[in-house]
Design a protein around this motif. Structure first.
Motif, PDB file in Angstrom:
ATOM      1  N   VAL A  30       4.593  27.133  27.414  1.00 49.38           N
ATOM      2  CA  VAL A  30       4.924  25.755  27.804  1.00 49.38           C
ATOM      3  C   VAL A  30       6.378  25.434  27.460  1.00 49.38           C
ATOM      4  CG1 VAL A  30       4.427  23.319  27.342  1.00 49.38           C
ATOM      5  CG2 VAL A  30       2.546  24.951  27.655  1.00 49.38           C
ATOM      6  N   VAL A  31       6.780  25.754  26.223  1.00 45.42           N
ATOM      7  CA  VAL A  31       8.145  25.434  25.782  1.00 45.42           C
ATOM      8  C   VAL A  31       9.177  26.185  26.621  1.00 45.42           C
ATOM      9  CG1 VAL A  31       9.761  25.701  23.853  1.00 45.42           C
ATOM     10  CG2 VAL A  31       7.492  24.770  23.453  1.00 45.42           C
ATOM     11  N   SER A  32       8.819  27.398  27.055  1.00 44.10           N
ATOM     12  CA  SER A  32       9.784  28.197  27.814  1.00 44.10           C
ATOM     13  C   SER A  32      10.070  27.586  29.186  1.00 44.10           C
ATOM     14  CB  SER A  32       9.272  29.619  27.989  1.00 44.10           C
ATOM     15  OG  SER A  32       8.309  29.653  29.020  1.00 44.10           O
ATOM     16  N   ARG A  33       9.197  26.669  29.641  1.00 45.52           N
ATOM     17  CA  ARG A  33       9.424  26.051  30.961  1.00 45.52           C
ATOM     18  C   ARG A  33      10.317  24.811  30.860  1.00 45.52           C
ATOM     19  NH1 ARG A  33       8.975  30.057  33.992  1.00 45.52           N
ATOM     20  NH2 ARG A  33       9.503  30.919  31.970  1.00 45.52           N
ATOM     21  N   ILE A  34      10.693  24.426  29.639  1.00 44.70           N
ATOM     22  CA  ILE A  34      11.569  23.265  29.443  1.00 44.70           C
ATOM     23  C   ILE A  34      12.973  23.771  29.130  1.00 44.70           C
ATOM     24  CG2 ILE A  34      11.893  21.125  28.130  1.00 44.70           C
ATOM     25  CD1 ILE A  34       8.918  21.493  27.218  1.00 44.70           C
ATOM     26  N   HIS A  35      13.994  23.150  29.725  1.00 47.80           N
ATOM     27  CA  HIS A  35      15.372  23.594  29.503  1.00 47.80           C
ATOM     28  C   HIS A  35      15.911  23.099  28.172  1.00 47.80           C
ATOM     29  CE1 HIS A  35      16.996  25.778  32.885  1.00 47.80           C
ATOM     30  NE2 HIS A  35      16.189  25.090  33.668  1.00 47.80           N
ATOM     31  N   PHE A  36      16.225  24.034  27.271  1.00 56.60           N
ATOM     32  CA  PHE A  36      16.933  23.669  26.039  1.00 56.60           C
ATOM     33  C   PHE A  36      18.243  24.447  25.961  1.00 56.60           C
ATOM     34  CE2 PHE A  36      12.454  22.925  24.601  1.00 56.60           C
ATOM     35  CZ  PHE A  36      12.580  21.591  24.307  1.00 56.60           C
ATOM     36  N   GLY A  37      18.617  25.084  27.066  1.00 57.28           N
ATOM     37  CA  GLY A  37      19.818  25.908  27.056  1.00 57.28           C
ATOM     38  C   GLY A  37      19.622  27.143  26.199  1.00 57.28           C
ATOM     39  N   ALA A  38      20.658  27.457  25.395  1.00 55.62           N
ATOM     40  CA  ALA A  38      20.615  28.683  24.586  1.00 55.62           C
ATOM     41  C   ALA A  38      19.509  28.627  23.533  1.00 55.62           C
ATOM     42  CB  ALA A  38      21.959  28.907  23.911  1.00 55.62           C
ATOM     43  N   ALA A  39      19.042  27.408  23.200  1.00 57.90           N
ATOM     44  CA  ALA A  39      18.015  27.278  22.163  1.00 57.90           C
ATOM     45  C   ALA A  39      16.693  27.907  22.597  1.00 57.90           C
ATOM     46  CB  ALA A  39      17.805  25.812  21.815  1.00 57.90           C
ATOM     47  N   ASN A  40      16.458  27.998  23.913  1.00 53.62           N
ATOM     48  CA  ASN A  40      15.195  28.551  24.412  1.00 53.62           C
ATOM     49  C   ASN A  40      14.873  29.913  23.788  1.00 53.62           C
ATOM     50  OD1 ASN A  40      15.648  26.681  27.072  1.00 53.62           O
ATOM     51  ND2 ASN A  40      13.516  27.223  26.728  1.00 53.62           N
ATOM     52  N   ILE A  41      15.883  30.779  23.752  1.00 55.36           N
ATOM     53  CA  ILE A  41      15.645  32.133  23.260  1.00 55.36           C
ATOM     54  C   ILE A  41      15.328  32.106  21.763  1.00 55.36           C
ATOM     55  CG2 ILE A  41      18.073  32.759  22.768  1.00 55.36           C
ATOM     56  CD1 ILE A  41      16.167  35.211  24.679  1.00 55.36           C
ATOM     57  N   TRP A  42      15.983  31.191  21.020  1.00 59.71           N
ATOM     58  CA  TRP A  42      15.736  31.123  19.577  1.00 59.71           C
ATOM     59  C   TRP A  42      14.357  30.538  19.288  1.00 59.71           C
ATOM     60  CZ3 TRP A  42      18.595  34.294  17.148  1.00 59.71           C
ATOM     61  CH2 TRP A  42      19.890  34.560  17.606  1.00 59.71           C
ATOM     62  N   ILE A  43      13.936  29.577  20.113  1.00 60.39           N
ATOM     63  CA  ILE A  43      12.588  29.028  19.951  1.00 60.39           C
ATOM     64  C   ILE A  43      11.561  30.134  20.213  1.00 60.39           C
ATOM     65  CG2 ILE A  43      10.912  27.369  20.884  1.00 60.39           C
ATOM     66  CD1 ILE A  43      13.371  25.561  21.554  1.00 60.39           C
ATOM     67  N   ALA A  44      11.787  30.893  21.305  1.00 60.33           N
ATOM     68  CA  ALA A  44      10.860  31.978  21.640  1.00 60.33           C
ATOM     69  C   ALA A  44      10.791  32.993  20.501  1.00 60.33           C
ATOM     70  CB  ALA A  44      11.298  32.663  22.934  1.00 60.33           C
ATOM     71  N   LEU A  45      11.947  33.353  19.940  1.00 58.57           N
ATOM     72  CA  LEU A  45      11.964  34.328  18.851  1.00 58.57           C
ATOM     73  C   LEU A  45      11.303  33.762  17.598  1.00 58.57           C
ATOM     74  CD1 LEU A  45      15.500  35.962  19.184  1.00 58.57           C
ATOM     75  CD2 LEU A  45      13.293  37.033  19.600  1.00 58.57           C
ATOM     76  N   GLY A  46      11.519  32.465  17.353  1.00 57.16           N
ATOM     77  CA  GLY A  46      10.907  31.822  16.188  1.00 57.16           C
ATOM     78  C   GLY A  46       9.392  31.868  16.269  1.00 57.16           C
ATOM     79  N   ILE A  47       8.850  31.490  17.460  1.00 57.17           N
ATOM     80  CA  ILE A  47       7.391  31.509  17.615  1.00 57.17           C
ATOM     81  C   ILE A  47       6.869  32.937  17.510  1.00 57.17           C
ATOM     82  CG2 ILE A  47       5.471  30.970  19.171  1.00 57.17           C
ATOM     83  CD1 ILE A  47       7.190  28.685  20.290  1.00 57.17           C
ATOM     84  N   ALA A  48       7.592  33.891  18.115  1.00 59.96           N
ATOM     85  CA  ALA A  48       7.165  35.294  18.036  1.00 59.96           C
ATOM     86  C   ALA A  48       7.150  35.763  16.583  1.00 59.96           C
ATOM     87  CB  ALA A  48       8.083  36.177  18.879  1.00 59.96           C
ATOM     88  N   SER A  49       8.100  35.287  15.777  1.00 57.71           N
ATOM     89  CA  SER A  49       8.131  35.688  14.364  1.00 57.71           C
ATOM     90  C   SER A  49       6.935  35.125  13.604  1.00 57.71           C
ATOM     91  CB  SER A  49       9.422  35.217  13.693  1.00 57.71           C
ATOM     92  OG  SER A  49      10.520  35.720  14.407  1.00 57.71           O
TER      93      SER A  49
END
Lengths: 94, 199
Positions: A30-49
């Motif tokens: 869900v979060v990946s479908r919202i635009h946060f710019g460069a933060a998207n990748i860090w959010i994805a990595l944070g959740i994966a961690s």
């Protein structure tokens, strides 16, 4: 030396972790479908961690292992940080 | 009585050390990904949109569930519940197979659209997109190989459980196979958002 035996982890604990993992997967998608710019990748990595920690500490029983196993994981993470960090000092300042 | 050397903790630690080397193997591929993403951010997003998010999400659910079933199998064998152990191992292997079947359909679809390493169609789309798909096929392919190996390992150990060679007293082989299977899950936890979900 007597072999140290692990207590069986209750089924219920594993099922709770599984539900948490599924919930976090939904959050990632869900979060990946919202635009946060460069933060998207860090959010994805944070959740994966967070998901990885659940798998490592509970599914893989690291919580029950001796300190040696945990130090091993820490050393791995430090090695990875050096590996990635040094690569990027090269890439970014070429 | 024969003297037997046995060190379950040592065997588990050896497995963990091996898994660390596996993490380093995959981290090399993730570093290549990170460097390429920094170089081609827009092309990577464009390429990511060509991947089917449904296949990726379903396979995530399949792998997470298989990780659960193999974790439950360890509890079952510790409690000396042999039949549930066998069923849980069987479900894990089945889910691993389902993952590969999904992968087969996913890759068939992509290949039929002309997206595969070395294709002319891909070359026309430029370096960024080509890099993305080369890395995608290599990383997901290596991961798929790990799924096959892990599944085979669990199947073999399940046979040993059925034969009474792996027991509640002595289950390190099953535990180490489970650790390997969890590693497969861990790699996918990072692979899925990085390849399928870039915006």
């Amino acid at each position: 030396m007597e072999e140290h035996k692990h207590e069986p982890v209750p089924y219920r604990t594993f099922i709770k972790v599984w539900i948490a993992l599924l919930a976090l997967t939904v959050v990632t998608v869900v979060v990946s479908r919202i635009h946060f710019g460069a933060a998207n990748i860090w959010i994805a990595l944070g959740i994966a961690s967070v998901k990885s920690s659940l798998v490592i500490f509970i599914f893989m029983h690291l919580r029950q292992e001796s300190r040696l196993f945990k130090i091993g994981l820490l050393i791995l993470l430090v090695i990875l940080a050096i590996f990635i960090g040094l690569t990027f000092t090269d890439i970014l300042y070429r | 009585m024969s003297i037997e050397h046995r060190d379950d903790t040592g065997a588990r630690f050896g497995m963990w050390l091996f898994l660390y080397t596996e993490v380093i193997l995959f981290s090399g591929l993730f570093i290549l990904y990170a460097v390429s993403l920094a170089k081609y951010p827009h092309q990577f997003a464009e390429a990511s949109h060509k991947l089917n998010i449904y296949f990726g999400s379903i396979n995530t659910l399949v792998l997470l569930t298989s990780s659960l079933t193999i974790a439950l199998a360890i509890t079952a064998i510790q409690r000396n519940q042999i039949k549930p152990t066998l069923i849980l191992c069987g479900v894990t292997v089945g889910l691993g197979a389902l993952f590969m079947v999904n992968k087969y359909f996913e890759w068939s679809m992509e290949i039929s659209h002309g997206i595969y390493p070395g294709s002319e169609h891909l070359a026309e789309m430029g370096n960024g997109i080509t890099t993305f798909f080369n890395l995608y096929y290599f990383t997901a392919g290596l991961h798929g190989l790990h799924v096959v190996l892990g599944g085979s390992l669990i199947a073999v150990v399940a046979v040993l459980v059925a034969k009474g060679k792996v027991t509640a007293e002595r289950y390190t082989l099953l535990e180490n196979s489970a650790l390997y299977w969890h590693l497969v899950d861990l790699v996918w936890i990072f692979l899925f958002p990085l390849y399928y979900l870039i915006l």
